[in-house]
Design an enzyme around this catalytic site. Structure first.
Site, PDB file in Angstrom:
ATOM      1  N   ALA A  32     -11.609   5.444 -63.967  1.00 16.91           N
ATOM      2  CA  ALA A  32     -12.880   6.394 -64.410  1.00 16.91           C
ATOM      3  C   ALA A  32     -12.803   6.119 -65.937  1.00 16.91           C
ATOM      4  CB  ALA A  32     -12.546   7.752 -64.017  1.00 16.91           C
ATOM      5  N   LEU A  33     -13.257   5.040 -66.123  1.00 14.67           N
ATOM      6  CA  LEU A  33     -13.296   4.750 -67.724  1.00 14.67           C
ATOM      7  C   LEU A  33     -14.235   5.164 -68.399  1.00 14.67           C
ATOM      8  CD1 LEU A  33     -11.908   0.888 -67.113  1.00 14.67           C
ATOM      9  CD2 LEU A  33     -10.270   2.976 -67.508  1.00 14.67           C
ATOM     10  N   GLY A  36     -13.504   6.423 -74.365  1.00 13.37           N
ATOM     11  CA  GLY A  36     -11.991   6.462 -75.004  1.00 13.37           C
ATOM     12  C   GLY A  36     -11.357   5.333 -74.629  1.00 13.37           C
ATOM     13  N   HIS A  37     -11.384   4.833 -73.427  1.00 13.21           N
ATOM     14  CA  HIS A  37     -10.703   3.934 -72.955  1.00 13.21           C
ATOM     15  C   HIS A  37     -11.277   2.677 -73.517  1.00 13.21           C
ATOM     16  CE1 HIS A  37     -10.155   6.394 -69.183  1.00 13.21           C
ATOM     17  NE2 HIS A  37      -9.092   6.257 -69.226  1.00 13.21           N
ATOM     18  N   GLY A 148      -3.719   6.378 -76.289  1.00  8.99           N
ATOM     19  CA  GLY A 148      -4.753   7.164 -77.161  1.00  8.99           C
ATOM     20  C   GLY A 148      -3.851   8.336 -77.501  1.00  8.99           C
ATOM     21  N   GLN A 154       2.514  12.213 -74.409  1.00  3.04           N
ATOM     22  CA  GLN A 154       2.875  11.042 -73.687  1.00  3.04           C
ATOM     23  C   GLN A 154       2.964   9.712 -74.537  1.00  3.04           C
ATOM     24  OE1 GLN A 154       0.151   9.573 -70.321  1.00  3.04           O
ATOM     25  NE2 GLN A 154      -0.547   8.197 -71.712  1.00  3.04           N
TER      26      GLN A 154
HETATM   27  P1  AMP Z   1      -5.981   7.753 -68.502  1.00  4.06           P
HETATM   28  O1  AMP Z   1      -6.566   6.693 -67.748  1.00  4.06           O
HETATM   29  O2  AMP Z   1      -6.253   9.116 -68.654  1.00  4.06           O
HETATM   30  O3  AMP Z   1      -4.355   7.783 -67.894  1.00  4.06           O
HETATM   31  O4  AMP Z   1      -5.955   7.183 -69.926  1.00  4.06           O
HETATM   32  C1  AMP Z   1      -5.420   5.737 -70.438  1.00  4.06           C
HETATM   33  C2  AMP Z   1      -5.347   5.628 -71.891  1.00  4.06           C
HETATM   34  O5  AMP Z   1      -6.494   5.922 -72.512  1.00  4.06           O
HETATM   35  C3  AMP Z   1      -4.291   6.754 -72.345  1.00  4.06           C
HETATM   36  O6  AMP Z   1      -3.594   5.792 -73.331  1.00  4.06           O
HETATM   37  C4  AMP Z   1      -4.968   7.776 -73.094  1.00  4.06           C
HETATM   38  O7  AMP Z   1      -4.402   8.530 -74.057  1.00  4.06           O
HETATM   39  C5  AMP Z   1      -6.200   6.978 -73.549  1.00  4.06           C
HETATM   40  N1  AMP Z   1      -7.374   7.786 -73.536  1.00  4.06           N
HETATM   41  C6  AMP Z   1      -7.915   8.821 -72.641  1.00  4.06           C
HETATM   42  N2  AMP Z   1      -8.812   9.539 -73.111  1.00  4.06           N
HETATM   43  C7  AMP Z   1      -9.133   9.184 -74.385  1.00  4.06           C
HETATM   44  C8  AMP Z   1      -9.904   9.489 -75.670  1.00  4.06           C
HETATM   45  N3  AMP Z   1     -10.645  10.525 -75.304  1.00  4.06           N
HETATM   46  N4  AMP Z   1      -9.700   8.840 -76.913  1.00  4.06           N
HETATM   47  C9  AMP Z   1      -8.820   7.820 -76.928  1.00  4.06           C
HETATM   48  N5  AMP Z   1      -7.905   7.422 -76.003  1.00  4.06           N
HETATM   49  C10 AMP Z   1      -8.141   8.137 -74.754  1.00  4.06           C
END
Ligand code: AMP
Length: 281
Positions: A32-33, A36-37, A148, A154
């Site tokens: 669900a990118l 941020g990703h 992130g 985390q």
């Molecule tokens: P997730 O898919 O939520 O597990 O996130 C995967 C990576 O993307 C993790 O390292 C998160 O911290 C990073 N991430 C998620 N949202 C953001 C954001 N808004 N800005 C920067 N990094 C993000």
């Protein structure tokens, strides 16, 4: 971009790249990118010869089954975003591939890091998260891995695990990417109803307004102001708001603390839960 579902094939592809002395960057995600990703992918692409992303909704880190079942999945859009950002490989394993037999968590005591904030409200979450991150880092063996700051606790726990387990990977923390109105981007934002989405910027807004080291207010007074301004919308309930020491994540109760501090928050909406954090300096 090549999509790979099996560890063995991933290893076949990555071994010659690493052996030839090329650098590799790894970006683990749950799909669900969003932007941020994408920012992590772009940073990895700019710093490494080859970039690998993973998409795996890790059952071991969900403490509520409903949250796991409802986690958004959009594989086609995810692939498009990765291709657009020049990712070279995406690893998309099945649950059986990552957890053959039963799910066993990594035997590593996270100590006080996992007792506060998310650790307190989501029992078992960090143990599950660290297990999959460890497995994925062992598999991909990257030069650098990108995470992130949005998930601040985390990131601190991953740094701790990498040190304890003696992994030779550079952990790169990347700034939180926000919507134009300040809401931190999150795969969970699509579970906000329109009214909640409209009010959600109050989470970042109130932290930015009140959680500042130069404030003449006590930390307790700041907590009250942040909680009040968020809860007066009547749409959200604050689970916790803490100002913590950035490395140990332990809450501080006065501004005397000279170390780097971070304000962290978790907020419940009707169908989802949001987290955010900011530097207080
Ligand atoms: P997730 O898919 O939520 O597990 O996130 C995967 C990576 O993307 C993790 O390292 C998160 O911290 C990073 N991430 C998620 N949202 C953001 C954001 N808004 N800005 C920067 N990094 C993000």
């Amino acid at each position: 971009m090549e999509a790979i579902a099996y560890s063995k094939l991933l290893n076949n592809r990555l071994s010659p790249i690493t052996e030839s002395g090329k650098t590799t960057g790894f970006v683990p995600t749950m799909g669900a990118l969003h932007e941020g990703h994408a920012s992590l992918i772009r940073k990895s692409v700019s710093e490494n010869d080859v970039t690998i992303a993973s998409i795996f909704v890790n059952p071991a880190q969900f403490n509520e089954k409903g949250d796991l079942d409802n986690y958004p999945r959009m594989p086609i859009e995810d692939h498009n975003l990765l291709v657009m950002n020049k990712c070279d490989f995406v690893f998309e394993p099945s649950i059986e591939e990552m957890y053959p037999g039963k799910v066993e968590v990594l035997d590593l005591d996270l100590g006080v890091l996992s007792k506060v904030m998310e650790g307190k409200y989501r029992p078992g979450h960090f143990e599950g998260m660290i297990t999959i991150v460890y497995k994925l880092l062992k598999l991909t063996n990257p030069t650098r891995a990108y995470f992130g700051e949005k998930d601040f606790q985390q990131l601190a726990i991953i740094r701790f695990m990498v040190k304890k387990m003696g992994l030779k990977v550079g952990i790169i923390g990347c700034p939180t990417i926000r919507e134009a109105d300040g809401l931190a981007m999150s795969s969970r934002n699509i579970r906000l109803n329109p009214e909640e989405r409209a009010e959600a910027p109050v989470i970042f807004g109130s932290m930015r307004k009140f959680a500042v080291r130069s404030s003449s207010d006590s930390i307790d007074a700041i907590r009250k102001k942040v909680i009040e301004s968020i809860e007066k919308t009547r749409l959200f309930r604050v689970e916790y708001f803490e100002i913590v020491e950035a490395e140990t994540l332990q809450p501080v109760s006065d501004w005397m603390e000279r170390k780097e501090l971070r304000a962290c928050i978790a907020v419940k909406a009707s169908h989802t839960r949001l987290i955010d954090n900011i530097s207080v300096d």
